[in-house]
Scaffold this motif. Structure first.
Motif, PDB file in Angstrom:
ATOM      1  N   GLY A 176       0.813  -1.212   0.000  1.00 28.12           N
ATOM      2  CA  GLY A 176       0.000   0.000   0.000  1.00 28.12           C
ATOM      3  C   GLY A 176       0.849   1.266   0.000  1.00 28.12           C
ATOM      4  O   GLY A 176       0.337   2.366  -0.083  1.00 28.12           O
TER       5      GLY A 176
ATOM      6  N   GLU B  15      -4.397   4.600  -1.727  1.00 27.80           N
ATOM      7  CA  GLU B  15      -3.892   3.420  -2.426  1.00 27.80           C
ATOM      8  C   GLU B  15      -4.195   2.153  -1.623  1.00 27.80           C
ATOM      9  O   GLU B  15      -4.679   1.155  -2.154  1.00 27.80           O
ATOM     10  N   THR B  16      -3.929   2.240  -0.315  1.00 34.90           N
ATOM     11  CA  THR B  16      -4.152   1.069   0.531  1.00 34.90           C
ATOM     12  C   THR B  16      -5.623   0.681   0.541  1.00 34.90           C
ATOM     13  O   THR B  16      -5.982  -0.490   0.372  1.00 34.90           O
TER      14      THR B  16
ATOM     15  N   LYS C 119      -6.669  -0.884  -2.822  1.00 29.30           N
ATOM     16  CA  LYS C 119      -6.106  -2.209  -3.058  1.00 29.30           C
ATOM     17  C   LYS C 119      -6.719  -3.265  -2.147  1.00 29.30           C
ATOM     18  O   LYS C 119      -6.969  -4.396  -2.560  1.00 29.30           O
TER      19      LYS C 119
END
Lengths: 350, 350
Positions: B228, B234-235, B238
């Motif tokens: 991440g 982003e983390t 995902k």
DNA sequence: CTGAAAGCGCTAACAA
DNA sequence: TTGTTAGCGCTTTCAG
């Protein structure tokens, strides 16, 4: 506030440094009025003695810490002692000295040794109490003589001891309960093996576990609390009987360090790994049981750190004037098979 | 061996105390032969300087400890700083002073601050390295100038730093794996969320977990490792995608402190308590997720203690001549819901 | 290059 | 009851 020394106080009070010294140290050969005045001035200017200078002139031990702990059970109290001694050694440049008077076993010889210690006039005594009843008056006496008493590992509730340093028993019990609940399926039945419900320490952990386990494990129950009185044979017999009697038992929590008989009873019935076992503390003899999967986790009460903290508190109080907290609880560690090697107790050389 | 002082050495060497002082401190105005002789005598008699005397005459700070850590992320580095400062304060009577030069964020401004620190000529620098590449040469330079460098929380592998103090990453990963395996039924599938596999710290934990989980959980598998990059969005993205993609997923291990986006992704899919989540570190914002049962356990790396230990090592080395261990690994703590309140991080006032 | 001496803040011994 | 003084081990300054 500027740092101020004895010469400066002397100037402000219009007396000599000798007089200031006498006032500050409560020596008798001084006029009460003068003393008050000097003390007030010192107070107002936030006087703190320069320990470096004092250590320099005194030369010998400046701070004496009495240490009164049992020899038995080694695996536990050796750690406590090591912690105190190692920490005290770090303050040698400040003139800290440990006076060690070990006694045989919890409850055996501790009052005698404590009294011996009293006669050496330390500023602090660190003691692992085994017989609170008989120790309490001695502790009170010490405190009256202006000797601070710090209890380690166990408390003496009725006394005026300045401080107690011990594992957080509530947290230990709660953590054991929470771990156990996650290790088991819902509606599981467990039992607790303890030493004696007369011991404050044991009682607290039992209570904490009993309270939390049903909360964490849906429909989980604590079926029994078995007292082994920290006796090998008695514990083995009782646990053996328990395991035969309660076939529904899925987990055991051992709230005392005396877990080996429990492991043996489990082994004798071929239940290794079937009964989920959560224990207390950590020592070499437990390692094989971790490896076999008999013990899943152990709540480690960190005796070494307890000793270390006691010494720190003592020195901080005497040297830096920090107040002693009336209690200091350590966060319990979780020991599991995969991280055994990080604990000092499992290392070959100490 | 008796304790010996400068006057005694002077007598033995047939020189004055001034000369001994010059020899001992490697000052230039001294005949090389005399210096050798004095040094030998000092050596043979196990000379250790009397710090009390030195502190007395010097008056000002005797030991300067440079501290170079990021401000961000507060919840972590504030703890480290607190630990260093609190511990250093305890040695004020010995003349210990902390010179604090914070930088913005890992990798941002650290070299500048480190160089600033270098110019103040401390005996030790405690640094949280964020950009090992650029820091390494500076560390080497410092060590050449006889300034000991202690890295905290993260290492600088290529450098000559004297010591590193950090969580035991291996133990953290192993412990997470073992706990996870006990929380899950056999043959369970899990995934790991990490920051970046470029970071030594993250890689080690991922590796440790991946290695142990299959050992502890019969037929258990680590399906994926998601990076991440410690970025919120982003983390979240995902992990959200991961949870949708892998319906068999029973557990998640977050090896970085950046667990909040993971919790949110789990919450967004209504999987709280269904996915077994083991995280890293501890801070206030995590508390609700413990209470909801989203987070089962967290491996706490004890930043405060890391700071404390660094300061201890520094002072012990300078003041007492203790050698610096090339590394010092802390035992990870297990934080669970029932014992959250025992951790400093969860307390209102620091 | 080396020696002699002052003084850091404090305690303790002795003098007044 | 109070003042004076030596000296703890070290650094530093100034004089040789």
């Amino acid at each position: 506030m500027k740092k101020i020394g004895i010469p400066e106080i002397a100037r402000l009070a219009n007396v000599s440094i000798g007089t200031v010294d006498r006032a500050l140290h409560g020596r008798s050969e001084i006029n009460e009025g003068t003393r008050q005045r000097v003390l007030r001035i010192a107070q107002e200017n936030g006087y703190r003695p320069n320990l470096a200078a004092r250590a320099l002139v005194v030369g010998g031990p400046l701070i004496k810490v009495g240490l009164c702990i049992p020899r038995e059970v080694h695996y536990y109290f050796d750690e406590v002692r090591e912690g105190v001694v190692a920490e005290a050694r770090r303050y040698q440049p400040l003139g800290v000295q440990v006076i060690y008077r070990p006694f045989e076993r919890l409850g055996v010889g501790e009052t005698e040794k404590f009294q011996e210690l009293l006669r050496t006039h330390p500023q602090v005594i660190v003691v692992c109490p085994g017989d609170p009843q008989r120790l309490a008056p001695l502790i009170n006496k010490a405190e009256l003589q202006n000797i601070r008493v710090i209890c380690v590992s166990s408390d003496v509730p009725g006394s005026t001891r300045s401080s107690v340093v011990c594992a957080n028993q509530m947290a230990s019990g709660h953590l054991a309960a929470e771990l156990m609940s996650k290790f088991l399926a819902p509606r599981a039945a467990v039992a607790i093996i303890t030493g004696s419900s007369a011991t404050e320490d044991h009682r607290k952990k039992v209570q904490a576990f009993s309270e939390k386990f049903p909360q964490f494990s849906p429909c989980g129950r604590v079926l029994e609390v078995v007292e082994g009185h920290d006796d090998k044979d008695e514990t083995f017999q009782k646990v053996y009987a328990l395991l035969q009697r309660q076939s529904a038992l899925a987990g055991l929590y051992v709230s005392t360090a005396n877990c080996l008989p429990v492991c043996r009873a489990i082994g004798a019935l071929g239940l290794d790994g079937k009964i989920r076992l959560v224990t207390t503390d950590l020592f070499k003899e437990m390692i094989p049981y971790f490896e076999k999967g008999t013990i899943l986790a152990s709540i480690h009460q960190r005796p070494y750190t307890q000793g270390q903290v006691s010494a720190r508190l003592a020195v901080d109080h005497i040297a830096n004037g920090r107040p002693l907290p009336s209690s200091y609880y350590l966060t319990p560690h979780v020991a599991m098979r995969s991280i055994l090697q990080v604990f000092r107790e499992t290392r070959p050389i100490k």
